[in-house]
Scaffold this active site. Structure first.
Site, PDB file in Angstrom:
ATOM      1  N   TYR A  62     -16.256  12.603 -28.194  1.00  0.00           N
ATOM      2  CA  TYR A  62     -15.636  13.558 -27.140  1.00  0.00           C
ATOM      3  C   TYR A  62     -16.465  13.687 -25.919  1.00  0.00           C
ATOM      4  CZ  TYR A  62     -11.977  15.259 -30.037  1.00  0.00           C
ATOM      5  OH  TYR A  62     -10.830  15.456 -30.833  1.00  0.00           O
ATOM      6  N   ASN A 119      -1.837  16.442 -24.302  1.00  0.00           N
ATOM      7  CA  ASN A 119      -3.107  15.904 -23.776  1.00  0.00           C
ATOM      8  C   ASN A 119      -4.050  17.097 -23.650  1.00  0.00           C
ATOM      9  OD1 ASN A 119      -1.645  13.684 -23.529  1.00  0.00           O
ATOM     10  ND2 ASN A 119      -1.308  13.766 -21.346  1.00  0.00           N
ATOM     11  N   VAL A 120      -5.266  16.711 -23.777  1.00  0.00           N
ATOM     12  CA  VAL A 120      -6.248  18.049 -23.760  1.00  0.00           C
ATOM     13  C   VAL A 120      -7.066  17.813 -22.526  1.00  0.00           C
ATOM     14  CG1 VAL A 120      -6.343  18.030 -26.407  1.00  0.00           C
ATOM     15  CG2 VAL A 120      -7.799  16.465 -25.105  1.00  0.00           C
ATOM     16  N   HIS A 136      -2.375  20.833 -28.390  1.00  0.00           N
ATOM     17  CA  HIS A 136      -3.528  20.319 -29.015  1.00  0.00           C
ATOM     18  C   HIS A 136      -4.756  20.919 -28.493  1.00  0.00           C
ATOM     19  CE1 HIS A 136      -1.689  16.315 -30.837  1.00  0.00           C
ATOM     20  NE2 HIS A 136      -1.227  17.372 -31.285  1.00  0.00           N
ATOM     21  N   CYS A 147     -19.530  31.991 -35.493  1.00  0.00           N
ATOM     22  CA  CYS A 147     -18.982  33.437 -35.131  1.00  0.00           C
ATOM     23  C   CYS A 147     -17.660  33.079 -34.533  1.00  0.00           C
ATOM     24  CB  CYS A 147     -19.764  33.903 -34.043  1.00  0.00           C
ATOM     25  SG  CYS A 147     -19.554  32.936 -32.469  1.00  0.00           S
ATOM     26  N   ASN A 229       8.168   5.056 -21.353  1.00  0.00           N
ATOM     27  CA  ASN A 229       6.995   4.345 -22.132  1.00  0.00           C
ATOM     28  C   ASN A 229       6.711   2.871 -21.735  1.00  0.00           C
ATOM     29  OD1 ASN A 229       5.165   3.440 -24.503  1.00  0.00           O
ATOM     30  ND2 ASN A 229       5.464   5.464 -25.011  1.00  0.00           N
TER      31      ASN A 229
HETATM   32  P1  OAD Z   1      -1.207   7.399 -28.076  1.00  0.00           P
HETATM   33  O1  OAD Z   1      -2.254   6.779 -27.541  1.00  0.00           O
HETATM   34  O2  OAD Z   1      -0.904   7.446 -29.431  1.00  0.00           O
HETATM   35  O3  OAD Z   1       0.184   6.588 -27.516  1.00  0.00           O
HETATM   36  C1  OAD Z   1       0.099   6.445 -25.958  1.00  0.00           C
HETATM   37  C2  OAD Z   1       1.534   6.143 -25.640  1.00  0.00           C
HETATM   38  O4  OAD Z   1       1.721   5.771 -24.347  1.00  0.00           O
HETATM   39  C3  OAD Z   1       1.848   4.565 -26.155  1.00  0.00           C
HETATM   40  O5  OAD Z   1       3.100   4.680 -26.633  1.00  0.00           O
HETATM   41  C4  OAD Z   1       1.723   3.728 -25.163  1.00  0.00           C
HETATM   42  O6  OAD Z   1       2.824   2.436 -24.987  1.00  0.00           O
HETATM   43  C5  OAD Z   1       2.311   4.547 -23.973  1.00  0.00           C
HETATM   44  N1  OAD Z   1       1.453   4.439 -22.827  1.00  0.00           N
HETATM   45  C6  OAD Z   1       0.292   3.774 -22.194  1.00  0.00           C
HETATM   46  N2  OAD Z   1       0.345   3.793 -21.117  1.00  0.00           N
HETATM   47  C7  OAD Z   1       1.483   4.097 -20.350  1.00  0.00           C
HETATM   48  C8  OAD Z   1       2.051   4.490 -18.988  1.00  0.00           C
HETATM   49  N3  OAD Z   1       1.052   4.033 -17.922  1.00  0.00           N
HETATM   50  N4  OAD Z   1       3.135   4.693 -18.746  1.00  0.00           N
HETATM   51  C9  OAD Z   1       3.883   5.145 -19.924  1.00  0.00           C
HETATM   52  N5  OAD Z   1       3.494   4.987 -21.224  1.00  0.00           N
HETATM   53  C10 OAD Z   1       2.260   4.539 -21.160  1.00  0.00           C
HETATM   54  O7  OAD Z   1      -1.177   8.884 -27.434  1.00  0.00           O
HETATM   55  P2  OAD Z   1      -0.442  10.034 -27.912  1.00  0.00           P
HETATM   56  O8  OAD Z   1       0.957   9.879 -28.389  1.00  0.00           O
HETATM   57  O9  OAD Z   1      -0.710  11.326 -26.835  1.00  0.00           O
HETATM   58  O10 OAD Z   1      -4.342  14.081 -31.003  1.00  0.00           O
HETATM   59  O11 OAD Z   1      -1.225  10.655 -29.082  1.00  0.00           O
HETATM   60  C11 OAD Z   1      -0.932  11.760 -29.785  1.00  0.00           C
HETATM   61  C12 OAD Z   1      -2.337  12.245 -30.415  1.00  0.00           C
HETATM   62  O12 OAD Z   1      -2.838  11.327 -31.138  1.00  0.00           O
HETATM   63  C13 OAD Z   1      -3.027  12.769 -29.408  1.00  0.00           C
HETATM   64  O13 OAD Z   1      -2.717  13.963 -28.777  1.00  0.00           O
HETATM   65  C14 OAD Z   1      -4.359  12.822 -30.310  1.00  0.00           C
HETATM   66  C15 OAD Z   1      -4.178  11.435 -30.976  1.00  0.00           C
HETATM   67  O14 OAD Z   1      -5.115  11.587 -31.899  1.00  0.00           O
HETATM   68  C16 OAD Z   1      -5.422  14.427 -31.560  1.00  0.00           C
HETATM   69  O15 OAD Z   1      -6.501  13.959 -31.068  1.00  0.00           O
HETATM   70  C17 OAD Z   1      -5.504  15.443 -32.617  1.00  0.00           C
END
Ligand code: OAD
Length: 255
Positions: A62, A119-120, A136, A147, A229
């Site tokens: 992190y 996104n965080v 998230h 606490c 995407n």
């Molecule tokens: P991922 O890293 O799983 O996926 C990112 C997506 O963005 C992929 O499908 C890529 O193809 C696409 N991508 C990359 N660059 C891009 C760009 N410039 N324009 C458009 N698309 C692009 O991320 P998330 O789907 O957000 O959760 O992942 C979901 C969750 O999994 C996150 O919130 C996190 C992770 O573990 C936790 O930490 C609980």
């Protein structure tokens, strides 16, 4: 463009974002190119079990992400999403939340906008988005395992291992695999998705729930679903339109 016309003529718009939207700001995605940290998959680190086993390792991950987020600025994708909200709310993004300024700004009556983000990093807020559901959590918040108090912590680097004033260990206040999402937030996200007539799914791999279900819910209830995407995802097949490319290049073109 079909998607652009749909977006501009829709009344209840939901945008669902994932890490790909912040990729062009220099924030690493979780999966795909550049997504791995020291060969760990997110499923190996973003769990309560991983934190229990090795809290320093999880904090190091992190800390690495926080360092990148700290120097990141919103990119054209974030700004375009904020601009969509502004247009739908008739002038200011804040009006989308309050609804009260529509008349004053002469904006379109009866339109609504909800941004649901996994996104965080807080970059959507920095870009001016207002009606945001951060399902998230936030990378800048920490929670005490003793606490339970949640506070803002912007230290970069963070002191290892961070502790609360009460002596308890602090963890990132983000939702990990196997944990429930905040009830009110997830209800609001499903509510907005169920009522949407247009959903834009941008930069998410669509493999983590509930993101995938939110998009499916919107589709089931009759929304037009568009995906942006750089690659194909499990959601591509059901989307009414898939725009392949970078969110920061495609999104501004929708306005
Ligand atoms: P991922 O890293 O799983 O996926 C990112 C997506 O963005 C992929 O499908 C890529 O193809 C696409 N991508 C990359 N660059 C891009 C760009 N410039 N324009 C458009 N698309 C692009 O991320 P998330 O789907 O957000 O959760 O992942 C979901 C969750 O999994 C996150 O919130 C996190 C992770 O573990 C936790 O930490 C609980």
């Amino acid at each position: 463009m079909r998607v652009r016309e749909r977006l501009l003529s829709s009344e209840r718009v939901v945008v669902l974002t994932g890490a790909g939207v912040s990729a062009e700001s220099g924030v690493p995605t979780f999966r795909g190119e550049g997504g791995l940290w020291r060969d760990f998959r997110p499923e190996d680190l973003a769990t309560p079990q991983a934190f229990k086993r090795d809290p320093v390792l999880v904090w190091e991950w992190y800390d690495w992400r926080r360092e990148r987020v700290a120097s990141a600025r919103p990119n054209p994708a974030h700004y375009a999403i904020a601009e969509i909200e502004k247009r739908l709310s008739g002038g200011t993004a804040r009006a989308a939340k309050t609804g009260e300024k529509r008349a004053r700004h002469g904006g379109p009556p009866g339109k609504s906008f909800t941004l649901i983000t996994q996104n965080v990093d807080g970059l959507h807020s920095l870009a001016g988005s207002v009606n945001i559901l951060e399902i998230h959590g936030s990378i800048w918040r920490v929670r005490c395992l003793g606490c339970g108090r949640e506070t803002v912590n912007r230290d970069v680097p963070i002191k290892m291992l961070p502790h609360c004033a009460c002596g308890g260990v602090l963890r990132p206040a983000v939702v990990w695999f196997g944990e429930a999402l905040p009830q009110a937030v997830i209800e609001a996200a499903f509510g907005a998705s169920s009522g949407a007539d247009f959903m834009l799914v941008a930069g998410t791999s669509g493999v983590v729930e509930p993101a995938a279900s939110l998009a499916l819910r919107a589709k089931e209830r009759g929304a037009f679903v568009a995906e942006i995407n750089t690659g194909r995802t499990p959601l591509s097949g059901m989307a009414d339109a898939t725009l392949h490319g970078k969110a920061g290049e495609i999104l501004p073109g929708l306005l």
